[in-house]
Structures are given as structure tokens and as C-alpha cells.
Scaffold this active site. Sequence first.
Site, short mmCIF file in Angstrom:
data_model
loop_
_atom_site.label_atom_id
_atom_site.label_comp_id
_atom_site.label_asym_id
_atom_site.label_seq_id
_atom_site.Cartn_x
_atom_site.Cartn_y
_atom_site.Cartn_z
N ASN A 7 -23.33 -43.54 -16.00
CA ASN A 7 -22.53 -43.18 -14.83
C ASN A 7 -23.34 -42.13 -14.05
OD1 ASN A 7 -20.64 -42.30 -13.03
ND2 ASN A 7 -19.03 -41.91 -14.56
N ARG A 90 -21.95 -47.77 -14.05
CA ARG A 90 -20.80 -47.58 -13.17
C ARG A 90 -21.35 -47.31 -11.78
NH1 ARG A 90 -16.31 -42.75 -12.78
NH2 ARG A 90 -15.16 -43.76 -11.12
N HIS A 179 -11.77 -46.11 -8.01
CA HIS A 179 -11.32 -45.98 -9.41
C HIS A 179 -11.00 -47.36 -10.01
CE1 HIS A 179 -9.75 -41.71 -8.34
NE2 HIS A 179 -10.88 -41.58 -9.05
N ARG A 240 -9.93 -32.16 -2.71
CA ARG A 240 -9.87 -33.04 -1.53
C ARG A 240 -8.45 -33.06 -0.95
NH1 ARG A 240 -12.56 -38.30 -4.15
NH2 ARG A 240 -12.78 -36.99 -5.99
N GLU A 383 -12.83 -45.93 -19.11
CA GLU A 383 -13.71 -46.61 -18.17
C GLU A 383 -15.02 -47.03 -18.82
OE1 GLU A 383 -12.85 -43.18 -15.74
OE2 GLU A 383 -12.92 -44.44 -13.97
#
Length: 399
Positions: A7, A90, A179, A240, A383
Site C-alpha cells: 500500500n 492497493r 475505500h 478533511r 483490506e
Amino acid sequence: MSILVINAGSSSVKFGLFDEETLAPVARGLLDWAGEARRATITLHAGDGEEIRKQLDVPDYRSGVVEALKLLGSLPGAGAGLEIRAVGHRLIHGGEEIRRPVRIDDEMKRKIAKVAHLAPLHIPAGLEAIEAVEAALPGVPQVGLFDTAFFGDIPPCAYLYPVPYRWYEEWGIRRFGFHGTSHAYCTQRAAEMLGRDRNGPRLVICHLGQGGSATAVRGGVAVTNTMGFTPLEGFMMGTRSGTLDPGLLLYVLREHGLSVDQLDHILHHESGLLGLSGVSSDFRQVEAAAAEGHQRSKLALDVYAYRVRAMVGALAVTIGGLDALVFTGGIGENSPWLRSEVCTGLECLGVELDASRNADCHPDQDIATPGSPARVLVIHTREDFMIARETRRLVFGSI
Ligand code: ADP
């Protein structure tokens, strides 16, 4: 024999090694630049072995990853399990074209590079990591999984913004969704937990971590996701802002003299939980401050929960109701307060939370009351496991 999952972020790279047969985790690592261009720290863990930490002086990102791969390959404590037979990456964005896991070859690298402008921090990093693997592990097959891919089937009414149509045609401006690997994993896991095949349940899945998004799923297919053209849309997050009135952006640019770069920085790094609470971007710390009576932390949590609840409601009607609401990610899996606050008000959608199951939850668990028409599932997202499994499937054909 193992499968390596990579990742690659802009300033750090995570590695996970999985046993090829059982997909059990064998080792993991983190390569972190922490703001220094030529100096990185690698931290490795093998099996039950102790942590190994080393400073690396490397000229660039790619050589950093090559060095990390060499160290990972010579880790003690993981035995012969370390021979890497395939690598899964990923990757954040596949644009409109790449909609499923792919084998990486030169043509695919060119296709990925063509959408680099859609995720300028992440795609170049992902490509560097792919080329580092080619250098360090020549001939080992590589697979890419894209965060946007699970949303390849969302309909135009969900992905178009009401702006001039040529923005879409000429500039490719549309909603994507992010996601996806977590949402895809939770879709499969929820179907297992509900004892129905994955084509059945109507789900709203809330992935609430440092970033956050929700997906509406019907018939195993994502209908929409709260993130849009970029991962800034949707829920309020750690730093965010999430969804805002676009008019307020024009207002602060015009009336308060902010530059575009300043605004970009504020919306990505100084907003969300951090911006409202003034305490932290970390949900647990904001919860702790609120518990001690810090009013702005309490306010930040209230806004966070309100926005999740409102968006869950909006998503649920896009799929005609709810068979299950799913919570995942660091916050979704660990904050009983947040789950309870979100579910209060969702009774109109058949959601009845069991207070004691919620308080004492051990994922994966169903925390709705026995009679609740909609189930409430808390799922530990995996994940990396999902990437390892899909990589194995694409390379070796095994499930
Ligand atoms: P990332 O998006 O970086 O993968 P995670 O999914 O690990 O992040 O989620 C990180 C968030 O989860 C942080 O805001 C953290 O405070 C929150 N979190 C982790 N544990 C708890 C907990 N026990 N209670 C409340 N929030 C938690």
C-alpha cells in the site's frame, strides 16, 4: 510461499505478507519518510518475532522500496514462508476505465499513468512501488486493486454533478467513490453474517477511519458512495471537511483573500474533527476531551454523528430501505457512542440498536436487537487480506 501486499502512499509504504495457502498474516512492515526526502525508517514485524527498526539512506522513493523489499525478504522469524510468489498493490484510482483487479504489465502501467492527475500524490507512488518490485523481485507476477473499482457500476444519476455536461465529457469530472476494497470486503462479509448470498441484502456500509465514506449496496453491487470526484466529498473526517456548500468556497476565496493553495490545505488538513474541536484529528482523543467537558470537542462529535446519520438516511432510500447497516474502520469498529448516536433517528428505517451488545461489541458482531427489522453489523475491515485473496485468485486461480 507467500503473497505480498503493498500500500504505497505519498510519504509511507505499508507491506503485508500473507501465507499463500491460508492467507494468514506472516509479516508486516512500514517504510516511512516522515518528511525527509533521503532518509526513511523501516519497521518490520515477522510472526511473533520482535520489531526490527532501521534507518535507510536512499536517494529516492523507488530505491527506498527496493531496500525495504530486500530487508523483508531476509527477515528472521518467518521461516520459509517468506518466498514471495505474487504481489498485490492497493492503488487509489483507476479512472473510468479500470473497474476490476488487474494483472500489471507494461500496457497496464501506461493506463494507470494516464489517470495520475486524478490522484497526484498516490498514483505516482503506486507506479514507483510496482517498478521497485520489478527490480527487486524480477518475474514475480503483480496485481493491482483500485479503490475506485467497486464503484464501476454506479449509475449516471449518482455519478454526474449538475454542472455543464461538457465538464464530464471534456474534463472527466464525475463522482467516483473510494475505500472500495473495504466496502467490497464488508459486502461479502455482511452477506456471510446474514446467511444470504451476496446478491441479497440492501446494505449501507459506513467505513469510518481517519478518512470516511459510506456505500449503498444492492444485489452485491455498489449503487453509490459518499466520496466523489475526490476523497474530500461526503462525511466530515479527521482533518478533511467533507461535503460543503460550494458557494462558501467562492465566498472565502473572494471576500477573505485565501489563495487556492491555502484553501486546499485548510480543507484537507485543518478541517473536520481537528478544525471544529481545535484539539485533535483523532476521534478517540476528541471523545476523551468531550468527556472532560471540552465544549468544542462535544460539538465536533455531534456534527460528525449528525452528518453520518443524515447521509446513511440518504443512501438507504437510494436502495429502497435497509437490510443491514454496517460499521467498520477504526471509529466504526471501536466507538459505541458514535454507533449509538448514528442509530438514534434511524428507527424509521427499521434500525433498532441493542444497547448492551453495542457497549460490549467484539467484531465481527450483529448488535441490533433480536427483533430489529434491519441488522446492525460491526465488521473488522481487512483490506490487505482482500488484496492478498484477489491477487491469489488472479495469479493462481484459487479462491
Ligand atoms: P485509517 O483510516 O488511517 O486506516 P483507522 O481505520 O485505523 O484509520 O481509524 C483511525 C480512527 O479510529 C482514529 O480517529 C482513532 O481515534 C479511531 N479509533 C481507534 N480506536 C478507537 C476507540 N477505541 N474509540 C474511538 N475511536 C477510535
